[in-house]
Write a protein that holds these residues in place. Structure first.
Motif, PDB file in Angstrom:
ATOM      1  N   ILE B  73     -19.995  -9.855  20.933  1.00 23.27           N
ATOM      2  CA  ILE B  73     -19.641 -10.793  19.850  1.00 23.27           C
ATOM      3  C   ILE B  73     -18.137 -11.060  19.832  1.00 23.27           C
ATOM      4  O   ILE B  73     -17.697 -12.196  19.659  1.00 23.27           O
ATOM      5  N   GLY B  74     -17.355 -10.011  20.004  1.00 24.39           N
ATOM      6  CA  GLY B  74     -15.892 -10.137  19.863  1.00 24.39           C
ATOM      7  C   GLY B  74     -15.250 -10.977  20.957  1.00 24.39           C
ATOM      8  O   GLY B  74     -14.282 -11.695  20.708  1.00 24.39           O
ATOM      9  N   LEU B  75     -15.803 -10.880  22.167  1.00 25.55           N
ATOM     10  CA  LEU B  75     -15.201 -11.600  23.305  1.00 25.55           C
ATOM     11  C   LEU B  75     -15.271 -13.126  23.124  1.00 25.55           C
ATOM     12  O   LEU B  75     -14.227 -13.793  23.158  1.00 25.55           O
ATOM     13  N   PRO B  76     -16.461 -13.699  22.910  1.00 27.63           N
ATOM     14  CA  PRO B  76     -16.464 -15.168  22.722  1.00 27.63           C
ATOM     15  C   PRO B  76     -15.719 -15.598  21.460  1.00 27.63           C
ATOM     16  O   PRO B  76     -15.051 -16.643  21.469  1.00 27.63           O
ATOM     17  N   ALA B  77     -15.801 -14.771  20.406  1.00 29.94           N
ATOM     18  CA  ALA B  77     -15.115 -15.145  19.161  1.00 29.94           C
ATOM     19  C   ALA B  77     -13.596 -15.169  19.374  1.00 29.94           C
ATOM     20  O   ALA B  77     -12.911 -16.105  18.949  1.00 29.94           O
ATOM     21  N   GLY B  78     -13.084 -14.142  20.042  1.00 30.67           N
ATOM     22  CA  GLY B  78     -11.638 -14.071  20.304  1.00 30.67           C
ATOM     23  C   GLY B  78     -11.177 -15.213  21.185  1.00 30.67           C
ATOM     24  O   GLY B  78     -10.111 -15.794  20.968  1.00 30.67           O
ATOM     25  N   ALA B  79     -11.993 -15.540  22.200  1.00 27.79           N
ATOM     26  CA  ALA B  79     -11.620 -16.641  23.101  1.00 27.79           C
ATOM     27  C   ALA B  79     -11.612 -17.976  22.346  1.00 27.79           C
ATOM     28  O   ALA B  79     -10.695 -18.789  22.536  1.00 27.79           O
ATOM     29  N   LEU B  80     -12.604 -18.173  21.472  1.00 29.25           N
ATOM     30  CA  LEU B  80     -12.642 -19.416  20.679  1.00 29.25           C
ATOM     31  C   LEU B  80     -11.394 -19.546  19.809  1.00 29.25           C
ATOM     32  O   LEU B  80     -10.742 -20.587  19.774  1.00 29.25           O
ATOM     33  N   ALA B  81     -11.057 -18.446  19.113  1.00 27.32           N
ATOM     34  CA  ALA B  81      -9.901 -18.482  18.205  1.00 27.32           C
ATOM     35  C   ALA B  81      -8.587 -18.615  18.969  1.00 27.32           C
ATOM     36  O   ALA B  81      -7.606 -19.142  18.445  1.00 27.32           O
ATOM     37  N   GLY B  82      -8.575 -18.131  20.216  1.00 28.37           N
ATOM     38  CA  GLY B  82      -7.347 -18.195  21.018  1.00 28.37           C
ATOM     39  C   GLY B  82      -7.110 -19.548  21.650  1.00 28.37           C
ATOM     40  O   GLY B  82      -5.976 -19.888  21.996  1.00 28.37           O
ATOM     41  N   LEU B  83      -8.188 -20.323  21.815  1.00 27.77           N
ATOM     42  CA  LEU B  83      -8.041 -21.586  22.546  1.00 27.77           C
ATOM     43  C   LEU B  83      -8.221 -22.833  21.676  1.00 27.77           C
ATOM     44  O   LEU B  83      -7.714 -23.892  22.016  1.00 27.77           O
ATOM     45  N   TYR B  84      -8.985 -22.695  20.583  1.00 22.93           N
ATOM     46  CA  TYR B  84      -9.352 -23.900  19.816  1.00 22.93           C
ATOM     47  C   TYR B  84      -8.916 -23.810  18.357  1.00 22.93           C
ATOM     48  O   TYR B  84      -8.841 -22.730  17.786  1.00 22.93           O
ATOM     49  N   GLU B  85      -8.659 -24.982  17.811  1.00 22.89           N
ATOM     50  CA  GLU B  85      -8.371 -25.075  16.374  1.00 22.89           C
ATOM     51  C   GLU B  85      -9.673 -25.423  15.669  1.00 22.89           C
ATOM     52  O   GLU B  85     -10.461 -26.225  16.172  1.00 22.89           O
ATOM     53  N   PHE B  86      -9.930 -24.759  14.549  1.00 24.48           N
ATOM     54  CA  PHE B  86     -11.106 -25.130  13.746  1.00 24.48           C
ATOM     55  C   PHE B  86     -10.818 -24.756  12.300  1.00 24.48           C
ATOM     56  O   PHE B  86      -9.944 -23.915  12.023  1.00 24.48           O
ATOM     57  N   PRO B  87     -11.514 -25.373  11.367  1.00 23.93           N
ATOM     58  CA  PRO B  87     -11.200 -25.129   9.955  1.00 23.93           C
ATOM     59  C   PRO B  87     -11.365 -23.645   9.594  1.00 23.93           C
ATOM     60  O   PRO B  87     -12.361 -23.021   9.953  1.00 23.93           O
ATOM     61  N   GLY B  88     -10.365 -23.118   8.914  1.00 25.56           N
ATOM     62  CA  GLY B  88     -10.419 -21.733   8.434  1.00 25.56           C
ATOM     63  C   GLY B  88     -10.057 -20.694   9.476  1.00 25.56           C
ATOM     64  O   GLY B  88     -10.223 -19.498   9.249  1.00 25.56           O
ATOM     65  N   ARG B  89      -9.561 -21.144  10.648  1.00 20.32           N
ATOM     66  CA  ARG B  89      -9.292 -20.210  11.746  1.00 20.32           C
ATOM     67  C   ARG B  89      -8.330 -19.087  11.334  1.00 20.32           C
ATOM     68  O   ARG B  89      -8.607 -17.904  11.544  1.00 20.32           O
ATOM     69  N   ARG B  90      -7.198 -19.480  10.731  1.00 16.53           N
ATOM     70  CA  ARG B  90      -6.195 -18.482  10.329  1.00 16.53           C
ATOM     71  C   ARG B  90      -6.775 -17.502   9.316  1.00 16.53           C
ATOM     72  O   ARG B  90      -6.544 -16.296   9.386  1.00 16.53           O
ATOM     73  N   MET B  91      -7.511 -18.053   8.348  1.00 19.81           N
ATOM     74  CA  MET B  91      -8.075 -17.208   7.286  1.00 19.81           C
ATOM     75  C   MET B  91      -9.067 -16.197   7.881  1.00 19.81           C
ATOM     76  O   MET B  91      -9.038 -15.016   7.563  1.00 19.81           O
ATOM     77  N   PHE B  92      -9.913 -16.670   8.786  1.00 20.82           N
ATOM     78  CA  PHE B  92     -10.893 -15.775   9.402  1.00 20.82           C
ATOM     79  C   PHE B  92     -10.169 -14.662  10.173  1.00 20.82           C
ATOM     80  O   PHE B  92     -10.552 -13.500  10.094  1.00 20.82           O
ATOM     81  N   LEU B  93      -9.131 -15.052  10.917  1.00 15.79           N
ATOM     82  CA  LEU B  93      -8.410 -14.049  11.708  1.00 15.79           C
ATOM     83  C   LEU B  93      -7.771 -12.996  10.801  1.00 15.79           C
ATOM     84  O   LEU B  93      -7.660 -11.827  11.160  1.00 15.79           O
ATOM     85  N   TRP B  94      -7.369 -13.421   9.631  1.00 17.18           N
ATOM     86  CA  TRP B  94      -6.756 -12.502   8.674  1.00 17.18           C
ATOM     87  C   TRP B  94      -7.810 -11.562   8.081  1.00 17.18           C
ATOM     88  O   TRP B  94      -7.654 -10.341   8.072  1.00 17.18           O
ATOM     89  N   ILE B  95      -8.923 -12.148   7.650  1.00 17.65           N
ATOM     90  CA  ILE B  95      -9.961 -11.349   6.977  1.00 17.65           C
ATOM     91  C   ILE B  95     -10.562 -10.310   7.929  1.00 17.65           C
ATOM     92  O   ILE B  95     -10.853  -9.176   7.530  1.00 17.65           O
ATOM     93  N   ILE B  96     -10.696 -10.704   9.188  1.00 14.93           N
ATOM     94  CA  ILE B  96     -11.396  -9.824  10.135  1.00 14.93           C
ATOM     95  C   ILE B  96     -10.627  -8.517  10.389  1.00 14.93           C
ATOM     96  O   ILE B  96     -11.195  -7.538  10.864  1.00 14.93           O
ATOM     97  N   ALA B  97      -9.334  -8.500  10.036  1.00 11.14           N
ATOM     98  CA  ALA B  97      -8.547  -7.264  10.253  1.00 11.14           C
ATOM     99  C   ALA B  97      -8.880  -6.184   9.225  1.00 11.14           C
ATOM    100  O   ALA B  97      -8.578  -5.009   9.441  1.00 11.14           O
ATOM    101  N   ILE B  98      -9.489  -6.571   8.115  1.00  9.18           N
ATOM    102  CA  ILE B  98      -9.687  -5.605   7.022  1.00  9.18           C
ATOM    103  C   ILE B  98     -10.469  -4.349   7.458  1.00  9.18           C
ATOM    104  O   ILE B  98     -10.050  -3.232   7.148  1.00  9.18           O
ATOM    105  N   PRO B  99     -11.571  -4.490   8.207  1.00  6.88           N
ATOM    106  CA  PRO B  99     -12.306  -3.265   8.574  1.00  6.88           C
ATOM    107  C   PRO B  99     -11.469  -2.248   9.352  1.00  6.88           C
ATOM    108  O   PRO B  99     -11.746  -1.054   9.301  1.00  6.88           O
TER     109      PRO B  99
END
Lengths: 248, 511
Positions: B73-99
């Motif tokens: 799950i993490g590999l495609p998600a990280g690649a998507l966030a690293g290469l593409y812009e999409f709504p809420g990208r920054r917020m998702f990257l921030w929230i995902i650090a909480i765990p």
């Protein structure tokens, strides 16, 4: 004619790779010398040895007749060699303003705080960047950054100025303007200059003497016009052929 | 006067200082290894306790399953966030650090309280995937951002968007795989989810042997077996994959590939990340806060928090600062030497893989053998902070090595030419440039050491609990609402600190 730097059979090895092989030449005071050669030929290594940033593997380097570097040992550290240096990436301290860059460069010298400040301001003025005194390097243009680096190098009033391809990232107009001003400054301050470059145009504009290096060995040395008349090194041959073709 | 040129020149001191710091970090693990070498303990399988073999098998299943899920799950998600812009990208990257910043057992508490059958090994895998996935996602994201504009554009011209994504995933796979395996290895030494979700795992066995059965020898034997298994898995990974990744730490900042706007990713990105956040965080958090609606134990929670906050902050700050100072020294020692960086990162990877119980039990061994005069250190709160710092030194060191790698090598050489004393150079130039890295390293190590309960659980002096330990120890007897309120405060605190950290790093970029 006062003798400046003198290299005697200087060799520099990095593990299995030999960057320089038995290089010998002299730099006379007030001379403007270009060290020309293709990328990776050992030019920058040679300048680092002259500056005392590295020690030769074999051979000795002398300054005013005294040994300053011997095999495996830097006898005289860089700041006692009366040199100023402008690096390829300029080596400016990004967190400091232009004025602070020049001022901190003087902190190795024994002078009062007020004297150092005055000297720093004078160096900025000589390089025509007083207006940039409070600006950080990242907020200055490429040419302005060169001037900040130059101001830092000349502020300590060195006898020798070393340039390690600092102009390679500039456009032709800015480069030529800077080189002309630099030649004027060197004349005025009676500076000895050593310019490392792969660009013969820079060498011709700033220097009268040149040595050409290839694969770590000195291929030819002498007056730059004589060298261009009968070039032995590939770099100068190609340059001469191009200028002939362009009719310049 | 030591010249600044020494910082950038190869020399024996680089090797010696690196060796000393790594040896210091390994030091707490030595007493238990000494047990093995000196032969005072006999290692037969029966000597490891009746349930150890099955606990070990449970742990290995959870380790493998959570690693695989994290990478998948993490590999495609990280690649998507690293290469593409999409709504809420920054917020998702921030929230995902909480765990990453909260103790794993909080997630397990949330899952257990949801009552949807997520218990046992399945629940454990779910909980550990929630923790491993952000690690893989971030490493993939950072690796994808290291791809240059020309690299991605070259591939895009040849084969379009699908090829860009495929090639990017291929390029970042080694780092993602390594971190996925690391997250699995870390799960082996984490006792939290196993205890709460009702399956015996090897870390819980060690904890029970020491804290409930008071059998140090048994705990030590179990810990050594676990360490041997971890080393068996980690060593080949360290030798095969780390050397290819380590030099990237030394590279200068590059112009990253610009984020692309793609019509499919514009809806796929938020859906994918929304699902990740809901499943890995939303559900456990819902489980945590549900009991709060029946009764909000504000006063009881506040009394627990005020009782533990001082020690929690003390351990965290000491660990953060000590790890950062050591990490910085190691980064200076490693310098820009490619081979030394590779060796150091291999050592750091192995160090991080080892169970934290190994070092903690080692210090306990020292404590019992050392003269009483050393009790002021070996049985004090300070030792918790220092052992936590050594535990998380790899994280601090990697951040600081990256920090030193981003500075210009000629910066120190220019200082040498001008005869600037090294202390002045460090104070005026190198130090200020490293402030963002120092801040990030200190904060991350502080939060990680607080979230990791093993060391504090084994080493804290009586009464000097951290907030996670208070939750861990009261959860069996205290009302659910109190546990829920404490968990909620912890997660909210971690989220606030994370938000502050994000703002700080953003701010420092403009300085």
């Amino acid at each position: 004619m006062t003798l400046g730097f003198e290299l005697s059979k200087v060799t520099k090895r990095f593990d299995d790779f030999t960057a320089l092989t038995e290089v010998s030449f002299s730099i006379i005071q007030s001379e403007h010398l270009a060290i020309i050669g293709p990328s990776g030929c050992g030019k920058s290594t040679l300048l680092r040895l002259l500056a005392g940033l590295d020690a030769p593997s074999d051979g000795v380097i002398l300054l005013g007749g005294e040994i300053i570097s011997e095999p495996g040992r830097v006898v005289t550290p860089p700041h006692r060699r009366q040199i100023g240096m402008v690096f390829q990436d300029l080596g400016l301290w990004p967190n400091l303003t232009a004025f602070e860059n020049v001022l901190l460069g003087l902190s190795g010298k024994k002078m009062s705080r007020q004297g150092a400040k005055a000297r720093a301001l004078e160096a900025l003025a000589v390089c025509k960047i007083e207006a940039l005194a409070k600006r950080r390097p990242a907020l200055a243009s490429g040419g302005q950054q060169q001037r900040i680096a130059l101001a830092r190098a000349i502020a300590a009033e060195p006898s020798f100025l070393f340039f390690d391809e600092p102009f390679s990232g500039l456009d032709l107009l800015t480069k030529l303007k800077l080189l002309d001003e630099l030649a004027e400054l060197a004349e005025k301050k009676n500076l000895t200059m050593v310019l490392v470059t792969h660009d013969p145009i820079e060498a011709i504009t700033l220097c009268r003497a040149a040595i050409s290096i290839d694969k770590g060995r000195v291929v030819e040395a002498g007056c730059i016009n004589d060298l261009l008349a009968d070039p032995k090194s590939e770099t100068l041959k190609v340059f001469r052929d191009h200028t002939v073709r362009l009719g310049t | 006067m030591i010249s600044c040129v020494e910082l950038e020149q190869p020399g024996k001191w680089h090797l010696i200082l690196s060796g000393v710091i790594l040896a210091l970090a390994f030091c707490p693990n030595l007493p238990l290894f000494w047990l093995l070498v000196s032969g005072t303990s006999s290692f037969v399988w029966e000597n490891l306790g009746p349930g150890f073999a099955s606990a070990l098998s449970h742990s290995l299943v959870v380790c493998a399953a959570s690693s695989a899920a994290s990478v998948l799950i993490g590999l495609p998600a990280g690649a998507l966030a690293g290469l593409y812009e999409f709504p809420g990208r920054r917020m998702f990257l921030w929230i995902i650090a909480i765990p990453l910043l909260v103790p794993s057992f909080l997630w397990a508490i949330g899952l257990s309280q949801l009552g949807v059958g997520l218990s046992g090994i399945t629940g454990g895998t779910y909980a550990f995937t929630s923790l491993g996935l952000p690690l893989v996602l971030y490493v993939t994201f950072v690796s994808a951002r290291r791809l240059t504009k020309s690299q991605t554009e070259g591939v895009r011209i040849v084969g379009g968007e699908w090829l860009v994504l495929r090639q990017a995933v291929r390029a970042v796979f080694p780092a993602a795989f390594l971190v996925g395996c690391l997250s699995g290895l870390l799960s082996l030494s984490d006792p939290g989810p196993g205890q709460i979700l009702g399956f015996s795992d090897v870390a819980s066995e060690i904890l029970v042997s020491f804290s409930a059965l008071y059998d140090f020898e048994l705990a030590a034997r179990q810990c050594l077996v676990l360490s041997a298994i971890v080393a068996f898995i980690a060593l080949p990974l360290a030798i095969l994959i780390v050397p290819g990744i380590a030099p990237r730490l030394l590279g200068k900042d590059i112009e990253p590939t610009p984020l692309t706007n793609n019509r499919t990713v514009r809806w796929l990105g938020p859906v994918f990340f929304g699902a990740i956040v809901t499943l890995t965080m939303g559900l456990p958090i819902l489980g945590i806060i549900l009991p709060m609606f029946s009764r909000f134990s504000w006063e009881l929670a506040m009394s627990e928090i005020t009782r533990t906050i001082g020690d929690t902050v003390f351990y965290a700050i000491l660990a953060g600062l000590f790890a950062t100072v050591l990490g910085w020294l190691l980064a200076i020692a490693v310098g820009r030497g490619r081979r030394l960086a590779q060796t150091a990162v291999i050592g750091l990877f192995l160090l991080l893989s080892l169970p934290p119980e190994l070092g903690a039990l080692g210090v306990i061994r020292w404590g019992t053998a050392a003269p009483a005069a050393l009790d002021f250190f070996l049985r004090d709160r300070t030792v918790v902070g220092i052992i936590s710092a050594l535990r998380f030194l790899p994280i601090a060191a990697i951040i600081m090595i990256r920090g030193v790698g981003t500075t210009s090598p000629t910066s120190a050489l220019a200082a040498a030419v001008h005869g600037i004393p090294i202390t002045r150079y460090m104070w005026r130039v190198a130090g200020p440039q490293m402030i963002p890295f120092v801040t990030i390293s200190t904060a991350i190590v502080a939060l990680l050491s607080t979230a990791s309960v093993s060391i504090a659980l084994l080493l804290r002096p009586p009464g000097a609990d951290t907030l996670p330990i208070a939750i861990f120890t009261v959860m069996a007897n205290a009302p659910e609402s109190l546990v829920a309120t404490l968990c909620f405060f912890y997660i909210a605190g971690a989220a606030l600190l994370l938000a502050a950290g994000c703002q700080l790093t953003r701010w420092s970029r403009f300085q």
